[in-house]
Write a protein that holds these residues in place. Structure first.
Motif, mmCIF file in Angstrom:
data_model
loop_
_atom_site.group_PDB
_atom_site.id
_atom_site.type_symbol
_atom_site.label_atom_id
_atom_site.label_comp_id
_atom_site.label_asym_id
_atom_site.label_seq_id
_atom_site.Cartn_x
_atom_site.Cartn_y
_atom_site.Cartn_z
ATOM 1 N N ILE A 263 31.237 -38.325 -49.289
ATOM 2 C CA ILE A 263 31.084 -36.904 -49.450
ATOM 3 C C ILE A 263 32.289 -36.189 -50.329
ATOM 4 C CG2 ILE A 263 31.497 -34.505 -48.106
ATOM 5 C CD1 ILE A 263 30.308 -35.893 -45.524
ATOM 6 N N GLN A 266 32.107 -36.916 -54.177
ATOM 7 C CA GLN A 266 31.160 -36.225 -55.122
ATOM 8 C C GLN A 266 31.937 -34.800 -55.565
ATOM 9 O OE1 GLN A 266 27.940 -35.465 -52.120
ATOM 10 N NE2 GLN A 266 27.133 -37.372 -52.252
ATOM 11 N N ARG A 267 33.075 -34.437 -55.273
ATOM 12 C CA ARG A 267 33.601 -33.273 -55.529
ATOM 13 C C ARG A 267 34.697 -33.685 -56.821
ATOM 14 N NH1 ARG A 267 35.242 -29.221 -51.423
ATOM 15 N NH2 ARG A 267 37.190 -29.044 -52.792
ATOM 16 N N ASP A 271 39.836 -34.532 -56.142
ATOM 17 C CA ASP A 271 39.921 -34.615 -54.549
ATOM 18 C C ASP A 271 39.670 -35.953 -54.007
ATOM 19 O OD1 ASP A 271 39.704 -31.833 -55.429
ATOM 20 O OD2 ASP A 271 37.851 -31.547 -54.368
ATOM 21 N N TYR A 405 31.275 -32.016 -44.458
ATOM 22 C CA TYR A 405 30.007 -31.801 -45.453
ATOM 23 C C TYR A 405 29.868 -30.410 -45.898
ATOM 24 C CZ TYR A 405 25.477 -31.450 -47.524
ATOM 25 O OH TYR A 405 24.338 -31.147 -48.366
ATOM 26 N N PHE A 406 29.819 -29.472 -44.964
ATOM 27 C CA PHE A 406 29.699 -28.066 -44.980
ATOM 28 C C PHE A 406 31.024 -27.504 -45.908
ATOM 29 C CE2 PHE A 406 26.135 -28.631 -41.711
ATOM 30 C CZ PHE A 406 25.240 -27.949 -42.805
ATOM 31 N N SER A 408 32.931 -28.921 -47.582
ATOM 32 C CA SER A 408 33.035 -29.379 -49.054
ATOM 33 C C SER A 408 31.978 -28.685 -50.062
ATOM 34 C CB SER A 408 32.727 -30.849 -49.106
ATOM 35 O OG SER A 408 31.278 -31.195 -49.153
ATOM 36 N N LYS A 409 31.017 -28.041 -49.405
ATOM 37 C CA LYS A 409 30.051 -27.459 -50.007
ATOM 38 C C LYS A 409 30.615 -25.802 -50.252
ATOM 39 C CE LYS A 409 27.353 -30.905 -50.860
ATOM 40 N NZ LYS A 409 27.230 -31.411 -52.269
ATOM 41 N N TRP A 410 31.038 -25.171 -49.215
ATOM 42 C CA TRP A 410 31.174 -23.933 -49.266
ATOM 43 C C TRP A 410 32.518 -23.350 -49.692
ATOM 44 C CZ3 TRP A 410 29.557 -23.418 -43.341
ATOM 45 C CH2 TRP A 410 28.099 -23.539 -43.416
ATOM 46 N N ILE A 412 34.571 -25.003 -52.421
ATOM 47 C CA ILE A 412 34.853 -25.891 -53.417
ATOM 48 C C ILE A 412 36.175 -25.912 -54.085
ATOM 49 C CG2 ILE A 412 32.356 -26.000 -54.044
ATOM 50 C CD1 ILE A 412 32.939 -23.741 -56.298
ATOM 51 N N MET A 418 38.246 -28.474 -45.276
ATOM 52 C CA MET A 418 37.392 -29.727 -44.821
ATOM 53 C C MET A 418 38.564 -30.557 -44.081
ATOM 54 S SD MET A 418 36.192 -32.724 -47.843
ATOM 55 C CE MET A 418 35.310 -33.992 -47.241
#
Length: 446
Positions: A263, A266-267, A271, A405-406, A408-410, A412, A418
């Motif tokens: 996860i 992907q950032r 990170d 996961y969330f 990392s998406k919310w 950034i 996280m």
């Protein structure tokens, strides 16, 4: 050497038993890092990557073997506490038979699937050859890894946590010397790291066997007979009933770490580097909660066997207080020194900045996890390791992975949210453990 953990100061027993455990874990961590450090001095990125990936696979296998061996530690502890020498001999004999069969099967299966495993790990093409060679040699040494862990589990069940520490210290020292010989002197690369590890483990097992034979009857009054090696359904069921849930739990935890790594990868590179550094730091800090789990399981098991259930409960309470105190101090301190700590491992300012964010939230997990680690050791001592498996699975599936996961998406631009996923997951584990403890106490099943 057998040690009575059913008398004397509970706090002193915990500290005396857990300190060698802590040092053993610390040495095992150094053991793994030595390969990476030394191969990095003499070889390129491909060889370093091969050892890194290979050691990840071996770590997962090892922790699962250790999990099953916990069943032996608890069962021996109970029989020692109950002063049942013949039962102790039978447990030891059945453990030997069980793990001999397990190690042979595991070795054959892993050697057969070595290439698929390398592919599953998404090994870069340049590191495929080295990773395959590393794992092939290490897989061939599975019986030695198994032997070390069952001998250590026997000693710990007898109340002796110092001897396993000496065994791993021997392995660690020999491994470093052999790494320099095989990697630096003979230029064997990743294969040299695997050979050093396997041969060091061989010497450690020989030392452990000599120690076990030397104290077998003199200090314990335990005499292993051929009949004790004959598998007995009830004994094996008790060992596996405790060990398998712990093994599956530890395996599942390792898988969750891999998922979270995917996860964060992907950032971006910064990170990923920051999280990788923090995970290494956290692994050291968590040696204390891990030591508490092992100490509680062994000490409580002896007291349960001796019919001293109240003393077993007090052992749990002492362990929780020690773990929480340590975790709180470390967590508060880390709020002020996070940049410095992360900066030890990198000079990149952005990685330090992101790593500092991540560790300042993640570090609170050390305090909260110390509570459910202690509960897990207590439940294992009562043969209820399924509770430990349950709360860890719920924590990982419901909070840790989706939370990471969330976040990392919310969020950034920061890793702080996280990092909160870990302590939040541990909080759920504590709640589940607390409910289970109260319920079983009221039902008088603890």
């Amino acid at each position: 050497m057998e040690r009575d953990l059913t008398t004397g100061s509970i706090g002193r027993n915990i500290l005396k038993f857990s300190l060698p455990y802590f040092l053993s874990y610390f040495l095992q961590t150094l053991y793994g890092m030595a390969d990476l450090f030394i191969i990095g001095q003499f070889n390129g990125v491909a060889s370093t990557t091969a050892v890194s990936i290979g050691s990840q696979v071996m770590h997962m296998i090892t922790v699962m073997i250790v999990g099953i061996a916990m069943g032996t530690t608890v069962m021996i502890g109970k029989s020692v506490g109950a002063k049942q020498k013949k039962e102790t001999s039978k447990i030891i004999g059945n453990t030997v038979s069980l793990f001999v069969c397990l190690s042979v099967v595991l070795t054959v299966v892993l050697l057969f699937f070595v290439h698929p495993i390398v592919r599953i790990m998404s090994t870069p093409q340049q590191a495929v050859e080295g990773t395959t060679a590393y794992l092939t040699i290490c897989f061939a040494g599975i019986p030695l890894i198994t032997a070390y862990n069952i001998i250590s589990s026997i000693f710990r069940g007898l109340g002796d946590s110092k001897s396993p520490m000496y065994f791993i210290a021997v392995a660690c020292g020999v491994n470093i010397v052999l790494d320099y010989v095989f990697i630096g002197g003979l230029h064997f690369g990743a294969s040299g790291a695997a050979l050093g590890t396997t041969l060091a483990q061989t010497i450690s097992v020989i030392v452990a066997l000599i120690a076990l034979i030397a104290i077998r009857k003199k200090d314990t009054g335990i005499s292993l007979k051929r009949s004790d090696l004959k598998p007995e359904g009830k004994t094996l069921k008790n060992i596996l009933g405790i060990g398998i849930p712990i093994s599956l739990q530890d395996g599942f935890i390792q898988i969750s770490f891999i998922v979270i790594t995917i996860i964060v990868n992907q950032r971006g590179l910064n990170d990923a580097a920051a999280v990788g550094i923090v995970e290494k730091i956290i692994s050291f800090v968590f040696l204390v909660p891990s030591s508490m789990l092992s100490a509680v399981s062994a000490i409580a098991a002896q007291n349960i066997g001796a019919g001293k259930d109240e003393r077993a409960t007090k052992t749990l309470k002492y362990a929780i207080m020690i773990s929480m105190s340590f975790g709180l101090c470390v967590a508060v301190l880390m709020q002020f020194i996070s940049n410095f700590v992360v900066g030890i491992f990198t000079v990149d300012t952005m990685v330090i900045h992101m790593g500092s964010q991540y560790i300042r939230s993640y570090i609170w997990d050390c305090m909260i996890a110390g509570i459910h680690f202690s509960f897990s050791g207590y439940f294992c001592a009562y043969g209820k390791s399924g509770i430990s498996f349950l709360h860890n699975v719920l924590s990982i599936v419901l909070i840790r992975i989706p939370g990471a996961y969330f976040a990392s998406k919310w969020f950034i631009d920061t890793l702080y949210p996280m990092g909160c996923a870990a302590p939040a997951g541990s909080l759920l584990s504590v709640i589940v453990c607390g409910i289970a403890f109260i319920y079983l106490k009221r039902r008088r099943r603890l």
